[in-house]
Design a protein around this motif. Structure first.
Motif, PDB file in Angstrom:
ATOM      1  N   UNK A 241       0.806  -1.221   0.000  1.00  0.00           N
ATOM      2  CA  UNK A 241       0.000   0.000   0.000  1.00  0.00           C
ATOM      3  C   UNK A 241       0.842   1.275   0.000  1.00  0.00           C
ATOM      4  N   UNK A 242       2.092   1.200   0.456  1.00  0.00           N
ATOM      5  CA  UNK A 242       2.920   2.413   0.534  1.00  0.00           C
ATOM      6  C   UNK A 242       4.267   2.256  -0.155  1.00  0.00           C
ATOM      7  N   UNK A 243       4.522   1.114  -0.756  1.00  0.00           N
ATOM      8  CA  UNK A 243       5.814   0.875  -1.391  1.00  0.00           C
ATOM      9  C   UNK A 243       6.142   1.950  -2.422  1.00  0.00           C
ATOM     10  N   UNK A 244       5.180   2.280  -3.271  1.00  0.00           N
ATOM     11  CA  UNK A 244       5.449   3.282  -4.311  1.00  0.00           C
ATOM     12  C   UNK A 244       5.579   4.673  -3.720  1.00  0.00           C
ATOM     13  N   UNK A 245       4.856   4.949  -2.645  1.00  0.00           N
ATOM     14  CA  UNK A 245       5.007   6.240  -1.969  1.00  0.00           C
ATOM     15  C   UNK A 245       6.430   6.411  -1.449  1.00  0.00           C
ATOM     16  N   UNK A 246       6.974   5.373  -0.811  1.00  0.00           N
ATOM     17  CA  UNK A 246       8.346   5.453  -0.319  1.00  0.00           C
ATOM     18  C   UNK A 246       9.334   5.628  -1.474  1.00  0.00           C
ATOM     19  N   UNK A 247       9.114   4.929  -2.568  1.00  0.00           N
ATOM     20  CA  UNK A 247      10.017   5.051  -3.720  1.00  0.00           C
ATOM     21  C   UNK A 247       9.946   6.450  -4.320  1.00  0.00           C
ATOM     22  N   UNK A 248       8.734   6.993  -4.454  1.00  0.00           N
ATOM     23  CA  UNK A 248       8.591   8.342  -5.006  1.00  0.00           C
ATOM     24  C   UNK A 248       9.187   9.387  -4.065  1.00  0.00           C
ATOM     25  N   UNK A 249       8.989   9.209  -2.752  1.00  0.00           N
ATOM     26  CA  UNK A 249       9.572  10.136  -1.773  1.00  0.00           C
ATOM     27  C   UNK A 249      11.091  10.102  -1.848  1.00  0.00           C
ATOM     28  N   UNK A 250      11.620   8.913  -1.996  1.00  0.00           N
ATOM     29  CA  UNK A 250      13.070   8.735  -2.106  1.00  0.00           C
ATOM     30  C   UNK A 250      13.613   9.493  -3.319  1.00  0.00           C
ATOM     31  N   UNK A 251      12.982   9.286  -4.464  1.00  0.00           N
ATOM     32  CA  UNK A 251      13.466   9.929  -5.682  1.00  0.00           C
ATOM     33  C   UNK A 251      13.355  11.445  -5.590  1.00  0.00           C
ATOM     34  N   UNK A 252      12.245  11.926  -5.030  1.00  0.00           N
ATOM     35  CA  UNK A 252      12.051  13.366  -4.889  1.00  0.00           C
ATOM     36  C   UNK A 252      13.073  13.969  -3.929  1.00  0.00           C
ATOM     37  N   UNK A 253      13.336  13.299  -2.813  1.00  0.00           N
ATOM     38  CA  UNK A 253      14.317  13.802  -1.842  1.00  0.00           C
ATOM     39  C   UNK A 253      15.729  13.785  -2.412  1.00  0.00           C
ATOM     40  N   UNK A 254      16.043  12.792  -3.225  1.00  0.00           N
ATOM     41  CA  UNK A 254      17.354  12.747  -3.884  1.00  0.00           C
ATOM     42  C   UNK A 254      17.535  13.986  -4.755  1.00  0.00           C
ATOM     43  N   UNK A 255      16.513  14.308  -5.559  1.00  0.00           N
ATOM     44  CA  UNK A 255      16.608  15.476  -6.440  1.00  0.00           C
ATOM     45  C   UNK A 255      16.768  16.768  -5.633  1.00  0.00           C
ATOM     46  N   UNK A 256      16.115  16.821  -4.461  1.00  0.00           N
ATOM     47  CA  UNK A 256      16.180  18.021  -3.630  1.00  0.00           C
ATOM     48  C   UNK A 256      17.434  18.071  -2.763  1.00  0.00           C
ATOM     49  N   UNK A 257      18.243  17.027  -2.784  1.00  0.00           N
ATOM     50  CA  UNK A 257      19.428  16.985  -1.920  1.00  0.00           C
ATOM     51  C   UNK A 257      19.072  16.798  -0.470  1.00  0.00           C
ATOM     52  N   UNK A 258      18.029  15.992  -0.206  1.00  0.00           N
ATOM     53  CA  UNK A 258      17.522  15.854   1.165  1.00  0.00           C
ATOM     54  C   UNK A 258      17.381  14.402   1.591  1.00  0.00           C
ATOM     55  N   UNK A 259      18.113  13.499   0.951  1.00  0.00           N
ATOM     56  CA  UNK A 259      18.003  12.099   1.359  1.00  0.00           C
ATOM     57  C   UNK A 259      19.304  11.605   1.965  1.00  0.00           C
ATOM     58  N   UNK A 260      19.139  10.669   2.894  1.00  0.00           N
ATOM     59  CA  UNK A 260      20.278  10.110   3.622  1.00  0.00           C
ATOM     60  C   UNK A 260      20.072   8.603   3.724  1.00  0.00           C
ATOM     61  N   UNK A 261      20.727   7.850   2.860  1.00  0.00           N
ATOM     62  CA  UNK A 261      20.583   6.394   2.838  1.00  0.00           C
ATOM     63  C   UNK A 261      21.832   5.760   3.445  1.00  0.00           C
ATOM     64  N   UNK A 262      21.615   4.812   4.356  1.00  0.00           N
ATOM     65  CA  UNK A 262      22.721   4.127   5.011  1.00  0.00           C
ATOM     66  C   UNK A 262      22.592   2.624   4.814  1.00  0.00           C
ATOM     67  N   UNK A 263      23.701   1.992   4.487  1.00  0.00           N
ATOM     68  CA  UNK A 263      23.755   0.535   4.353  1.00  0.00           C
ATOM     69  C   UNK A 263      24.962  -0.001   5.104  1.00  0.00           C
TER      70      UNK A 263
END
Length: 390
Positions: A241-263
């Motif tokens: 139900x929210x998988x695509x929302x998280x993916x779209x939020x991720x892509x949008x935040x990347x473009x805005x310079x506002x994402x922080x992914x850790x692995x």
């Protein structure tokens, strides 16, 4: 001269994109959740049965504040109720206007709402951090506009102060906290080579907007192997139900310079992840998990420790690790901050008057007979509400 423009279509926000970006950079608590980019993704996925009411405040033609609101119907025990609230739905800990002067922005917005189309029963503002970034601006604005309101404790957010060295922070942790972290480091190092990968591109403005879907899909794979894979809450990054929302939020935040992914990789295998927003030195920790098939020897503790250490070295300011699960986060946090709900009841609305009376009676009984409340909020007519800590 002050005027307010109301926008009701999501596409209309594009005209104010540069103003929104400018104001967000100087907004106290200006996280990605208050950005135009996040609102557009949110609206794409959750606009059903809502109406957009974004207020643009201008002083002599210059945009000085933006108040994102939405109209929706909620169910109450007395029947349907129409509210004006933030388009937020508790995805993060706190919300508010986009403005350097939030009190003035609120005053202009509230005056406008009192004289515009009143298709609402309540102004219902949730996730307001009165004692922190808001600084009491919401309360003062309601009071200045002579709008009597009620205030309720809403949630408690958990913070880690990053404006210190790792050594200072670790030495201030309880002894057991230090022991469990160092044990996790030791046990995992014995199992293989540990790599912490942190992906935080600066965004399109700097030519850094590659979404690195390979990294994101590793996060999804880890989540599917963790407890999140079988969760039915509808809030995990792998839930249909929210998988695509998280993916779209991720892509949008990347473009805005506002994402922080850790692995975290253990012997080359993706083992743990953290999905965060990061803006203006403030990090919102949203989702994290680890793969127990790789190891069950403290991957989560190691991941949090590595993130904190690296953030302090980078000069980040604050990590908001969200609400709830206080006991699970007790070894890490440096403070717990309250958020509040402010409710203004339309005098012309029957359901609003019934709800106001109901809330006042419930508050009276709670304050009189409960001795375990962490916060008791006492309403004083015509004055600032008094919050007594116990």
């Amino acid at each position: 001269m002050t005027d307010v423009i109301e926008l009701n279509e999501i596409e209309a926000l594009n005209e104010f994109q540069s103003d929104w970006t400018r104001l967000l950079s100087i907004t106290p608590g200006g996280t990605f959740f208050r950005s135009q980019e996040w609102l557009q993704v949110y609206w794409k996925h959750f606009a059903a049965d809502q109406k957009l009411r974004v207020l643009i405040v201008r002083e002599n033609g210059e945009v000085t504040g933006i108040v994102p609101l939405c109209w929706k119907k909620i169910k109450s025990k007395f029947g349907p109720c129409r509210i004006l609230t933030f388009p937020f739905d508790d995805w993060g800990s706190f919300y508010g206007p986009v403005s350097a002067d939030q009190e003035s922005t609120w005053r202009s917005a509230l005056e406008y709402l009192q004289h515009s189309n009143r298709d609402w029963d309540l102004i219902d503002l949730r996730c307001v951090e009165t004692d922190g970034f808001d600084g009491g601006a919401t309360e003062r604005a309601f009071q200045a506009e002579n709008m009597e309101f009620e205030k309720f404790l809403w949630e408690q957010a958990i913070y880690v102060d990053l404006s210190q060295t790792w050594e200072e922070y670790l030495s201030a942790r309880p002894r057991k906290a230090r022991q469990t972290y160092t044990r996790a480091e030791r046990n995992l190092q014995a199992q293989g080579e540990i790599e912490h990968l942190r992906y935080r591109p600066r965004g399109e403005a700097f030519g850094e907007s590659d979404p690195r879907w390979d990294l994101y899909e590793m996060c999804e794979q880890i989540a599917a192997k963790s407890w999140q894979g079988s969760s039915t809450t509808g809030t995990t990054i792998t839930h249909a139900t929210v998988n695509q929302f998280f993916r779209d939020s991720y892509e949008s935040a990347i473009r805005a310079g506002a994402f922080d992914l850790n692995l975290i990789f253990l012997s080359g295998q993706p083992a743990a992840f953290s999905y965060n927003f990061a803006q203006n030195g403030l990090i919102n920790g949203l989702r994290m998990g680890y793969n127990p098939e790789v190891s069950d020897q403290g991957l989560g503790r190691l991941l949090v420790g590595r993130i904190l250490h690296d953030s302090m070295d980078r000069g980040d300011l604050l990590l908001d690790v969200g609400t709830g699960a206080l006991d699970a986060k007790k070894y890490w946090y440096t403070s717990v901050e309250n958020s509040y709900r402010y409710v203004y009841y339309s005098p012309a609305s029957a359901i609003a008057n019934v709800l106001r009376l109901s809330h006042q009676v419930a508050s009276w009984f709670r304050d009189r007979f409960s001795s375990n409340d962490t916060d008791k909020i006492q309403k004083v007519p015509g004055q600032k509400l008094q919050v007594t800590q116990h």
